[in-house]
Design a protein around this motif. Structure first.
Motif, PDB file in Angstrom:
ATOM      1  N   HIS A  26       0.838  -1.208   0.000  1.00  0.00           N
ATOM      2  CA  HIS A  26       0.000   0.000   0.000  1.00  0.00           C
ATOM      3  C   HIS A  26       0.865   1.247   0.000  1.00  0.00           C
ATOM      4  N   VAL A  27       2.187   1.089   0.021  1.00  0.00           N
ATOM      5  CA  VAL A  27       3.096   2.242  -0.006  1.00  0.00           C
ATOM      6  C   VAL A  27       4.105   2.034  -1.141  1.00  0.00           C
ATOM      7  N   SER A  28       4.929   3.056  -1.365  1.00  0.00           N
ATOM      8  CA  SER A  28       5.905   2.993  -2.456  1.00  0.00           C
ATOM      9  C   SER A  28       7.065   2.054  -2.115  1.00  0.00           C
ATOM     10  N   GLY A  29       7.826   1.715  -3.149  1.00  0.00           N
ATOM     11  CA  GLY A  29       9.023   0.898  -2.941  1.00  0.00           C
ATOM     12  C   GLY A  29      10.041   1.615  -2.071  1.00  0.00           C
ATOM     13  N   MET A  30      10.145   2.937  -2.245  1.00  0.00           N
ATOM     14  CA  MET A  30      11.096   3.684  -1.417  1.00  0.00           C
ATOM     15  C   MET A  30      10.704   3.616   0.060  1.00  0.00           C
ATOM     16  N   GLU A  31       9.394   3.690   0.322  1.00  0.00           N
ATOM     17  CA  GLU A  31       8.944   3.643   1.714  1.00  0.00           C
ATOM     18  C   GLU A  31       9.239   2.269   2.339  1.00  0.00           C
ATOM     19  N   LEU A  32       9.002   1.214   1.584  1.00  0.00           N
ATOM     20  CA  LEU A  32       9.366  -0.126   2.080  1.00  0.00           C
ATOM     21  C   LEU A  32      10.862  -0.172   2.378  1.00  0.00           C
ATOM     22  N   SER A  33      11.641   0.433   1.475  1.00  0.00           N
ATOM     23  CA  SER A  33      13.103   0.386   1.596  1.00  0.00           C
ATOM     24  C   SER A  33      13.611   1.159   2.807  1.00  0.00           C
ATOM     25  N   VAL A  34      12.973   2.282   3.075  1.00  0.00           N
ATOM     26  CA  VAL A  34      13.392   3.097   4.224  1.00  0.00           C
ATOM     27  C   VAL A  34      13.215   2.303   5.518  1.00  0.00           C
ATOM     28  N   VAL A  35      12.083   1.623   5.643  1.00  0.00           N
ATOM     29  CA  VAL A  35      11.832   0.841   6.869  1.00  0.00           C
ATOM     30  C   VAL A  35      12.817  -0.329   6.952  1.00  0.00           C
ATOM     31  N   ALA A  36      12.990  -1.031   5.830  1.00  0.00           N
ATOM     32  CA  ALA A  36      13.929  -2.168   5.833  1.00  0.00           C
ATOM     33  C   ALA A  36      15.344  -1.688   6.177  1.00  0.00           C
ATOM     34  N   SER A  37      15.758  -0.561   5.608  1.00  0.00           N
ATOM     35  CA  SER A  37      17.113  -0.037   5.852  1.00  0.00           C
ATOM     36  C   SER A  37      17.283   0.417   7.295  1.00  0.00           C
ATOM     37  N   ALA A  38      16.251   1.079   7.842  1.00  0.00           N
ATOM     38  CA  ALA A  38      16.333   1.535   9.238  1.00  0.00           C
ATOM     39  C   ALA A  38      16.483   0.323  10.161  1.00  0.00           C
ATOM     40  N   ARG A  39      15.756  -0.747   9.845  1.00  0.00           N
ATOM     41  CA  ARG A  39      15.863  -1.963  10.667  1.00  0.00           C
ATOM     42  C   ARG A  39      17.261  -2.584  10.532  1.00  0.00           C
ATOM     43  N   ALA A  40      17.790  -2.569   9.321  1.00  0.00           N
ATOM     44  CA  ALA A  40      19.122  -3.144   9.112  1.00  0.00           C
ATOM     45  C   ALA A  40      20.199  -2.320   9.831  1.00  0.00           C
ATOM     46  N   LEU A  41      20.059  -0.986   9.776  1.00  0.00           N
ATOM     47  CA  LEU A  41      21.033  -0.123  10.458  1.00  0.00           C
ATOM     48  C   LEU A  41      20.984  -0.340  11.972  1.00  0.00           C
ATOM     49  N   ALA A  42      19.765  -0.426  12.523  1.00  0.00           N
ATOM     50  CA  ALA A  42      19.639  -0.669  13.971  1.00  0.00           C
ATOM     51  C   ALA A  42      20.239  -2.020  14.339  1.00  0.00           C
ATOM     52  N   CYS A  43      20.011  -2.990  13.483  1.00  0.00           N
ATOM     53  CA  CYS A  43      20.559  -4.341  13.719  1.00  0.00           C
ATOM     54  C   CYS A  43      22.086  -4.303  13.775  1.00  0.00           C
ATOM     55  N   PRO A  68      20.515  -9.402  16.264  1.00  0.00           N
ATOM     56  CA  PRO A  68      20.613  -7.952  16.064  1.00  0.00           C
ATOM     57  C   PRO A  68      21.211  -7.240  17.275  1.00  0.00           C
ATOM     58  N   LEU A  69      21.935  -6.147  17.015  1.00  0.00           N
ATOM     59  CA  LEU A  69      22.418  -5.315  18.116  1.00  0.00           C
ATOM     60  C   LEU A  69      21.307  -4.411  18.631  1.00  0.00           C
ATOM     61  N   GLY A  70      20.376  -4.072  17.756  1.00  0.00           N
ATOM     62  CA  GLY A  70      19.284  -3.187  18.174  1.00  0.00           C
ATOM     63  C   GLY A  70      18.103  -3.301  17.239  1.00  0.00           C
ATOM     64  N   THR A  71      17.028  -2.597  17.584  1.00  0.00           N
ATOM     65  CA  THR A  71      15.833  -2.611  16.732  1.00  0.00           C
ATOM     66  C   THR A  71      15.441  -1.182  16.404  1.00  0.00           C
ATOM     67  N   SER A  72      14.673  -1.027  15.335  1.00  0.00           N
ATOM     68  CA  SER A  72      14.208   0.296  14.915  1.00  0.00           C
ATOM     69  C   SER A  72      12.710   0.405  15.171  1.00  0.00           C
ATOM     70  N   ASP A  73      12.253   1.613  15.511  1.00  0.00           N
ATOM     71  CA  ASP A  73      10.806   1.765  15.681  1.00  0.00           C
ATOM     72  C   ASP A  73      10.125   2.247  14.397  1.00  0.00           C
ATOM     73  N   ARG A  74      10.889   2.304  13.294  1.00  0.00           N
ATOM     74  CA  ARG A  74      10.265   2.665  12.005  1.00  0.00           C
ATOM     75  C   ARG A  74       9.308   1.571  11.568  1.00  0.00           C
ATOM     76  N   SER A  75       8.143   1.956  11.095  1.00  0.00           N
ATOM     77  CA  SER A  75       7.219   0.954  10.563  1.00  0.00           C
ATOM     78  C   SER A  75       6.357   1.603   9.489  1.00  0.00           C
ATOM     79  N   LEU A  76       5.615   0.804   8.782  1.00  0.00           N
ATOM     80  CA  LEU A  76       4.762   1.321   7.712  1.00  0.00           C
ATOM     81  C   LEU A  76       3.501   1.939   8.307  1.00  0.00           C
ATOM     82  N   PRO A  77       2.906   2.900   7.607  1.00  0.00           N
ATOM     83  CA  PRO A  77       1.577   3.370   8.032  1.00  0.00           C
ATOM     84  C   PRO A  77       0.579   2.221   7.899  1.00  0.00           C
TER      85      PRO A  77
END
Ligand code: COA
Length: 374
Positions: free
Chosen positions: A47-64, A328-337
């Motif tokens: 229901h969102v753009s590919g970039m939006e999916l990517s931002v959440v996935a990347s934020a989770r990977a960075l936190a990890c 993971p070292l950490g988690t991100s609170d980013r999520s999709l609307p």
């Protein structure tokens, strides 16, 4: 010697599920045909753009990885379903993450875009050009699908995942990679309408029509993935017995089974997601890798083989040596609307905007616009 260890990982799967039964409400198809020919039961619709999916996935990977976005030096966006060509999609991810120091590049080799991107970023780290990178595999196929064509519409799904690479003195990350392209077969998989090449001819900008010779792609995919797997193992002196886990591209369960047989790899070493997610093109391998980590299938020091193929017909096989850390070292609170529609409702909205051979430019822009303004 510098290596590029994989230190973070994160996926972002859209929640809406499109089942085989949903597909049979508007296509002449059925659950039995799809399951027995492909191994697929369901796939996701975003229901969102590919970039939006990517931002959440990347934020989770960075936190990890425990890495601040501000310290990131490179973003590689692997995809063939970008919302825009200029500016590129990696720059949208950079802006949304606040990764202001990061170089940003898109890689499009269709379904192998993540594997090509992983090899590219690894090379840049190993040669000292950057010290770390996020590599994304993402696809938003639902917006580009010709939903009147049962030969392709049942096969694909949306999704995204990302990994973080960091320079390391310890041997880990990509240790071997072979890349290639069976260009004589490039016309066996062609999405007419992505790009300007068809404007004014049989397709107008915004329409898509798929040229898709399934049986031909099937044979070439088995051959290319098997040969590439055998070659990369031989080049690195690794036997099939020494491979702990196979994370293949998942276009069809029968393709995966044939590759495993040909390359001497038992199916119990193969990570499978095709039943639940279908073929997510560039997102397929990284999503499967993340799920392998999350379900404890990646052990410290594991040797992982990742073969893939896609439009072009590009192919790749990548060997990865995992490091010590599998948590993971950490988690991100980013999520999709929140998603307020069912997958079938979203697909029916796309279908309503399509003419008999594709969608109108106005329809496409209405469906994509506003989803992301990064
Ligand atoms: N539902 C029901 N019947 C379908 C169908 C569908 N969704 N799609 C095709 N059929 C029919 C065909 O019309 C054909 O009917 P016919 O025998 O009366 O002519 C029959 O099923 C067999 O079609 P065929 O294309 O020979 O089937 P297949 O066993 O080769 O399977 C694919 C088709 C597409 C699943 C398979 O070839 C494949 O997975 N190829 C790889 C393609 C791919 O994944 N590419 C992505 C690249 S990353």
């Amino acid at each position: 010697m510098t290596y590029a260890a994989i230190t973070g990982w994160g996926a972002c799967m859209p929640p809406a599920v499109l089942t085989n039964a949903d597909l049979s409400t508007f296509l002449d198809t059925n659950d039995e045909w799809i399951r027995t020919r492909t191994g697929m039961r369901e796939r996701r619709v975003s229901h969102v753009s590919g970039m939006e999916l990517s931002v959440v996935a990347s934020a989770r990977a960075l936190a990890c990885a425990g890495l601040d976005a501000g310290d990131l030096e490179l973003i590689v966006y692997g995809s063939c379903s970008n919302e825009e060509a200029v500016p590129n999609s990696a720059s949208g991810v950079q802006a949304a993450l606040g990764a202001t120091r990061a170089a940003a590049m898109d890689v499009n080799t269709a379904c192998t875009s993540f594997l090509y991107g992983l090899t590219t970023a690894t090379s840049m780290i190993r040669t000292g050009i950057v010290k770390n990178a996020v590599v994304i595999g993402v696809e938003l196929i639902s917006k580009y699908m010709d939903w009147s064509d049962r030969g392709v519409a049942v096969l694909f799904g949306d999704g995204a995942a990302a990994v973080v690479l960091q320079a390391s003195d310890t041997e880990s990350g990509v240790i071997g990679s072979v890349l290639g392209c069976d260009a004589l077969a490039r016309k066996t998989l062609r999405v007419r309408g992505i790009g300007v090449g068809y404007s004014g001819r049989d397709i107008t900008i915004g329409d898509t029509k798929w040229d898709f010779d399934g049986p031909a792609i099937f044979k070439r995919a088995v051959h290319a993935m098997s040969e590439a797997s055998l070659r990369v193992m031989k080049e690195q002196g690794i036997t099939a017995e020494q491979v702990d886990l196979v994370v293949p591209h998942q276009a069809n369960l029968r393709i995966i089974e044939s590759v495993a047989k040909y390359a001497g790899l038992p199916m119990d070493k193969v990570m499978l997601t095709v039943e639940r997610y279908g073929n997510m093109s560039a997102a397929t391998v990284p999503v499967a890798l993340v799920e392998a980590l999350e379900t404890g299938r990646v052990k410290p020091g594991a040797t992982i083989l990742m073969p893939g193929f896609g439009g072009g017909l590009t192919w790749a096989a990548t060997l990865v040596k995992w490091g010590d850390r599998v948590t993971p070292l950490g988690t991100s609170d980013r999520s999709l609307p929140p998603c307020t529609q069912s997958a079938l409702e979203m697909i029916n909205a796309i279908r309503a905007a399509q003419d008999p051979h594709g969608r109108s430019a106005a329809g496409l822009s209405t469906l994509v616009a506003g989803a992301f303004d990064g």
